[in-house]
Design a protein around this motif. Structure first.
Motif: not given
Ligand code: ZN
Length: 447
Positions: A315-324
């Motif tokens: 959903p959010h740009v902030a979710d990208l790094a942790p998901a990666e």
């Protein structure tokens, strides 16, 4: 002064400007209606309280459409009724491609509607090839000497359409207008512009096509309808193109103000991939601790084992790094990266994904439309997040199954609970597939 700059347009000048008064063809039109408590802008139809719209000495302006030039009680519009001064050069349509039988059918319906100046909706699934389906209708309109515009709420859609339309109608004057590219205006038979730019026109077009109408924010739909209506000639026709019509358009259909044609099959003749829903309740919490549920990992791994690459939406740009980070622990040999709207390497990453250099991309909603990768699967983590509208979800699901080599694909949405937008997206795809199956059986019985 070039009189044809005023054809079908409303150009703003100072109220006391008389420099053009000796042109008898120029009409003077009012700009603002002043009421007891509110003013109404006659360009954008927006009503503003007098206290907000006030200028010194009892004058008023419209703050709403100010980026097109300030409309105020200190100004007036010059206008010349559209004279259709065109001499189309044949062949009008220089496009050499062909349509499949079901595309042909929709194209004929569109052409017929444009001929009768209908107000119509073409509800075509994502990946139906809808641009080519307008060509026959546009060509016939141009041959009749009509003025035609294609407008989209999205600048990038306009930018993409322009070279395709200029190539398809190579003998015709085509002009591209939008706020970011200040190319000078010129009088042309075919205009491509953002819907916002339509406010500069007045009773100009015999036929108007609005592409990707669903990309317009829902709340702003009445403003879009207004812009459309006043840019059209009184008896002008209008075609709305969309894969996901919103509530406003569907209401117009129910009230029989719009006729609707469906194109429920993709260009390769297959149905849309259906959405599978899976539960993922605490995914964000887990991902922040660099963990990810085994169910999700298994699903993603299935794609790779079957040789399919995928997009994973968050959903959010902030979710990208942790998901990666969480995925790096599980996918050590695979090549993948993240991408989002303001990512400076966005274009490169998209190209590298296209070239097969990545096994998957983790992405924000930026890849929701306009980008095609052949044969991919599509996953959405947190599809019930309010950032995803139902039309965005349909577009996202539509990234799958776009190649004739693999016309299907896995589409899985992970959600934490029941959610209206997800439900609507699932229902829209089911509806189109029902119509698609029916169309397929009709066409096969004709053969
Ligand atoms: Zn205004």
């Amino acid at each position: 002064m070039n009189l044809n700059d005023y054809y079908g347009r409303r150009l703003l000048v100072g109220r006391d400007d008389t420099s053009r008064d000796h042109f008898p063809a120029l009409q003077v039109l009012p700009t603002i209606e002043v009421g007891p408590a509110m003013i109404r802008c006659l360009r954008c139809n927006h009503q503003t309280p007098k206290t907000v719209a006030a200028l010194p000495r009892g004058e008023y302006y419209c703050p709403h459409c100010i980026n097109l030039g300030r409309v105020s009680t200190l100004t007036k519009f010059y206008h010349v009724p559209e004279p259709n001064q065109f001499s189309p050069v044949k062949p009008v349509l220089t496009w050499q491609g062909t349509l499949s039988p079901f595309q042909q059918r929709a194209a004929e319906a569109v052409k017929e509607g444009m001929k009768r100046h209908c107000h119509q909706l073409l509800w075509a699934v994502t990946g139906a090839g809808k641009t080519e389906m307008m060509f026959a209708g546009i060509a016939a309109a141009l041959e009749r000497g009509e003025r035609v515009a294609i407008a989209s709420p999205r600048v990038d859609v306009c930018g993409e359409l322009y070279p395709r339309l200029q190539a398809a109608f190579a003998n015709c004057q085509v002009v591209l207008l939008h706020g970011h590219q200040p190319t000078p205006y010129r009088y042309a038979q075919l205009t491509i512009c953002t819907t916002h730019q339509l406010l500069r026109f007045y009773r100009a077009f015999d036929n108007l096509i609005i592409d990707e109408v669903d990309a317009f924010p829902y709340a702003a739909n009445p403003a879009l309808l207004f812009a459309t209506r006043q840019a059209l000639k009184k008896d002008g026709g209008c075609l709305y193109l969309t894969a996901t019509p919103g509530e406003t358009l569907l209401r117009e259909v129910r009230r029989h103000r719009l006729t609707v044609n469906y194109l429920p099959l993709r260009y390769h003749g297959e149905l849309l991939p259906t959405i599978k829903l899976r539960l993922a309740i605490n995914w964000r919490k887990q991902v922040k601790r660099q963990r990810i549920s085994q169910g999700i990992i298994r699903q993603l791994r299935t794609s790779l084992l079957q040789g399919h690459r995928f997009l994973l939406f968050v959903p959010h740009v902030a979710d990208l790094a942790p998901a990666e980070k969480a995925l790096r622990k599980n996918f050590t040999a695979e090549k993948f990266t993240t991408v989002h709207a303001t990512d400076p390497d966005r274009m490169t990453k998209v190209q590298q994904m296209r070239d097969g250099q990545y096994d998957f991309l983790i992405t924000s909603t930026i890849l929701e439309r306009g980008v095609t990768f052949a044969g991919i699967d599509v996953y959405v983590l947190g599809a019930d997040d309010e950032v995803f509208s139902s039309s965005a979800l349909v577009q996202i699901a539509g990234r799958a199954g776009r190649s004739p080599q693999r016309p299907t694909g896995n589409v899985v949405f992970w959600i934490a609970g029941n959610c209206r937008n997800v439900r609507q997206a699932v229902a829209q795809i089911r509806l189109m597939n029902r119509k698609g199956r029916k169309l397929k059986s009709e066409l096969s019985s004709l053969q």
